[in-house]
Design an enzyme around this catalytic site. Structure first.
Site, PDB file in Angstrom:
ATOM      1  N   ARG A 167       0.845  -1.186   0.000  1.00  0.00           N
ATOM      2  CA  ARG A 167       0.000   0.000   0.000  1.00  0.00           C
ATOM      3  C   ARG A 167       0.890   1.249   0.000  1.00  0.00           C
ATOM      4  O   ARG A 167       1.946   1.259   0.645  1.00  0.00           O
ATOM      5  CB  ARG A 167      -0.855  -0.027   1.272  1.00  0.00           C
ATOM      6  CG  ARG A 167      -1.730   1.183   1.459  1.00  0.00           C
ATOM      7  CD  ARG A 167      -2.573   1.055   2.737  1.00  0.00           C
ATOM      8  NE  ARG A 167      -3.348   2.277   2.871  1.00  0.00           N
ATOM      9  CZ  ARG A 167      -4.675   2.324   2.939  1.00  0.00           C
ATOM     10  NH1 ARG A 167      -5.384   1.209   2.937  1.00  0.00           N
ATOM     11  NH2 ARG A 167      -5.293   3.474   3.047  1.00  0.00           N
ATOM     12  N   LEU A 169       0.143   8.060   5.220  1.00  0.00           N
ATOM     13  CA  LEU A 169      -1.175   8.445   4.691  1.00  0.00           C
ATOM     14  C   LEU A 169      -2.355   7.890   5.479  1.00  0.00           C
ATOM     15  O   LEU A 169      -3.478   8.372   5.318  1.00  0.00           O
ATOM     16  CB  LEU A 169      -1.305   7.989   3.227  1.00  0.00           C
ATOM     17  CG  LEU A 169      -0.508   8.781   2.198  1.00  0.00           C
ATOM     18  CD1 LEU A 169      -0.630   8.123   0.823  1.00  0.00           C
ATOM     19  CD2 LEU A 169      -0.981  10.229   2.130  1.00  0.00           C
ATOM     20  N   HIS A 202      -5.250  11.197   6.013  1.00  0.00           N
ATOM     21  CA  HIS A 202      -5.506  11.394   4.585  1.00  0.00           C
ATOM     22  C   HIS A 202      -6.403  10.301   4.010  1.00  0.00           C
ATOM     23  O   HIS A 202      -7.390  10.581   3.328  1.00  0.00           O
ATOM     24  CB  HIS A 202      -4.179  11.444   3.828  1.00  0.00           C
ATOM     25  CG  HIS A 202      -4.310  11.705   2.364  1.00  0.00           C
ATOM     26  ND1 HIS A 202      -4.626  10.708   1.450  1.00  0.00           N
ATOM     27  CD2 HIS A 202      -4.200  12.839   1.642  1.00  0.00           C
ATOM     28  CE1 HIS A 202      -4.681  11.237   0.236  1.00  0.00           C
ATOM     29  NE2 HIS A 202      -4.430  12.531   0.322  1.00  0.00           N
ATOM     30  N   ASP A 203      -6.056   9.053   4.307  1.00  0.00           N
ATOM     31  CA  ASP A 203      -6.832   7.918   3.783  1.00  0.00           C
ATOM     32  C   ASP A 203      -7.847   7.420   4.813  1.00  0.00           C
ATOM     33  O   ASP A 203      -8.542   6.438   4.545  1.00  0.00           O
ATOM     34  CB  ASP A 203      -5.903   6.741   3.451  1.00  0.00           C
ATOM     35  CG  ASP A 203      -4.945   7.041   2.314  1.00  0.00           C
ATOM     36  OD1 ASP A 203      -5.048   8.123   1.707  1.00  0.00           O
ATOM     37  OD2 ASP A 203      -4.072   6.182   2.028  1.00  0.00           O
ATOM     38  N   THR A 204      -7.849   8.036   5.976  1.00  0.00           N
ATOM     39  CA  THR A 204      -8.655   7.500   7.083  1.00  0.00           C
ATOM     40  C   THR A 204      -9.517   8.617   7.669  1.00  0.00           C
ATOM     41  O   THR A 204     -10.042   9.432   6.927  1.00  0.00           O
ATOM     42  CB  THR A 204      -7.722   6.875   8.146  1.00  0.00           C
ATOM     43  OG1 THR A 204      -6.765   7.865   8.532  1.00  0.00           O
ATOM     44  CG2 THR A 204      -7.009   5.644   7.626  1.00  0.00           C
TER      45      THR A 204
END
Ligand SMILES: *[C@@H]1O[C@H](CO)[C@@H](O)[C@H](O)[C@H]1NC(C)=O
Ligand SMILES: *[C@@H]1O[C@H](CO)[C@@H](O)[C@H](O)[C@H]1NC(C)=O
Ligand SMILES: *[C@@H]1O[C@H](CO)[C@@H](O)[C@H](O)[C@H]1NC(C)=O
Ligand SMILES: *[C@@H]1O[C@H](CO)[C@@H](O)[C@H](O)[C@H]1NC(C)=O
Ligand SMILES: *[C@@H]1O[C@H](CO)[C@@H](O)[C@H](O)[C@H]1NC(C)=O
Length: 368
Positions: A149, A200, A205-207
């Site tokens: 990831r 991230l 940002h992704d969470t």
């Protein structure tokens, strides 16, 4: 919390395959400042003031420091905010592309180097010191068995975007990862100026703020009681790069933490108008540095954090909420990195007549 326990169990195992033995860390020096001897910035991602302010972990942290409730990002999207935060301009940038800013453009580290104030940036999940790639994927510790990831992105690593850092090996070596961070803390070797970018997922940002709260509890809270990181001469800024909701102005949550904050100010709110440029002017004021001759010397955008302004006798500008400029624009500022050719303008030379909060001369890179 169930989730954070899972995370703790998985983390050490999952990170092992990408472990790079730490290089020799910066040697901590003690160039005394008028208000603090170490400044740590930690930037999280894309969250409205109200969202963070309503989150228990952020309230808990704010109770241990000063909440800044008139702190604004400068533009959208992420990358221009980061590059501005270390150099006093975002150069018209209006996207998250691959940029390499020419080596005759100065940054805060040029000013720090004039007084041998040690510095480093710690970038979680960067694969190696001075890594210049656009992004990096590593073992997905959140979903074991899933493909690697992307945890690291260049757009959140401001100093590497400046060739004056990236192309000078001794400087690039100071753009380090979290393995180095752990080793540097353990060796009491973290520098006097640090810029920390979580990965991230940890930065939100992704969470979301639930995930980020668990990470702050796991990573930051123990460090706040570790004297190798935070002592009575340490100032910490915890903030975000930009507001999430476009269509409103760009206010973000920020708090000043660390032992340099007098106890009687714990749990207070400071409504002085600040922006990302304030991190530059504050550092300049603290160590009596010169300036970059850009927005780091701006009389509206670069107020110095109040405890530091008080310590050095710097007079901030009063900017009532009705006078706060619109800082939610994107692509409207002319500059060398504006994607619209009609808005191209060359990199401006530093304004050598500017006087910043540190009072010293404007830094002009040699060869200009
Ligand atoms: C932020 O949160 C605190 C604690 O809940 C609250 O007292 C304060 O009014 C909030 N600040 C703003 C500006 O909304
Ligand atoms: C931490 O520091 C101690 C003593 O300075 C050293 O023995 C140990 O190996 C270090 N641990 C790590 C993980 O670097
Ligand atoms: C910026 O914020 C103002 C004030 O909230 C709002 O009216 C405007 O639509 C926003 N502009 C953008 C481009 O988001
Ligand atoms: C940031 O976004 C939030 C959520 O939409 C909004 O309430 C807030 O007013 C925005 N701007 C400011 C100045 O906080
Ligand atoms: C940087 O160097 C280039 C190439 O020598 C020159 O054209 C430019 O004017 C310089 N820019 C600044 C801001 O000094």
């Amino acid at each position: 919390m169930k989730f954070s326990v899972l995370y703790l169990l998985l983390l050490p195992v999952a990170v092992v395959p990408t472990f790079v033995p730490p290089s020799l860390g910066p040697t901590e020096q003690k160039v005394h400042g008028k208000s603090f001897d170490r400044f740590i910035q930690i930037w999280l991602e894309n969250t409205d003031f109200e969202t963070a302010n309503a989150t228990a972990e952020f309230q808990k942290l704010a109770s241990q420091g000063i909440l800044l409730d008139q702190y604004f990002a400068l533009t959208h999207p992420s990358e221009p905010n980061y590059v501005a935060g270390v150099a006093g301009d975002f150069w018209g940038m209006a996207n998250d592309g691959f940029f390499a800013i020419p080596s005759n453009i100065s940054t805060i580290v040029d000013l720090l180097d004039t007084k041998d104030i040690s510095w480093a940036s710690y970038q979680e999940n960067a694969p190696a010191d001075g890594f210049t790639g656009f992004s990096f994927a590593s073992v997905n510790y959140l979903s074991p068995g899933a493909p690697p990831r992307t945890f690291y992105v260049r757009k959140h690593n401001p100093l590497i975007i400046y060739d004056s850092v990236a192309t000078v090996p001794s400087r690039a070596a100071r753009i380090r990862n979290f393995n180095d961070f752990a080793a540097d803390v353990n060796a009491s070797a973290i520098p006097q100026w640090l810029f920390v970018t979580p990965n991230l997922v940890n930065d939100g940002h992704d969470t979301d703020m639930t995930f980020t709260s668990a990470w702050l509890e796991f990573w930051l809270e123990p460090l706040l009681t570790d004297r190798r990181f935070n002592d009575e001469h340490t100032l910490i800024l915890l903030t975000f790069d930009e507001n999430e909701t476009k269509g409103t102005n760009n206010r973000i949550w920020a708090a000043l933490l660390g032992g340099a904050i007098p106890k009687h100010l714990h749990g207070t709110t400071d409504s002085t108008f600040y922006t990302h440029y304030s991190a530059l002017s504050t550092v300049q004021a603290n160590w009596g540095l010169g300036s970059l001759g850009r927005f780091d010397t701006d009389k509206i955008l670069a107020n110095v954090y109040a405890p530091v302004a008080d310590a050095v006798g710097f007079k901030n500008t009063d900017v009532p909420p009705s006078a706060v400029p619109l800082l939610n624009q994107s692509g409207t500022t002319p500059g060398p990195l504006n994607p619209n050719p009609a808005l191209f303008a060359p990199f401006p030379p530093p304004d050598t007549s500017a006087v910043g909060a540190g009072g010293g001369p404007v830094f002009v890179p040699s060869g200009n």
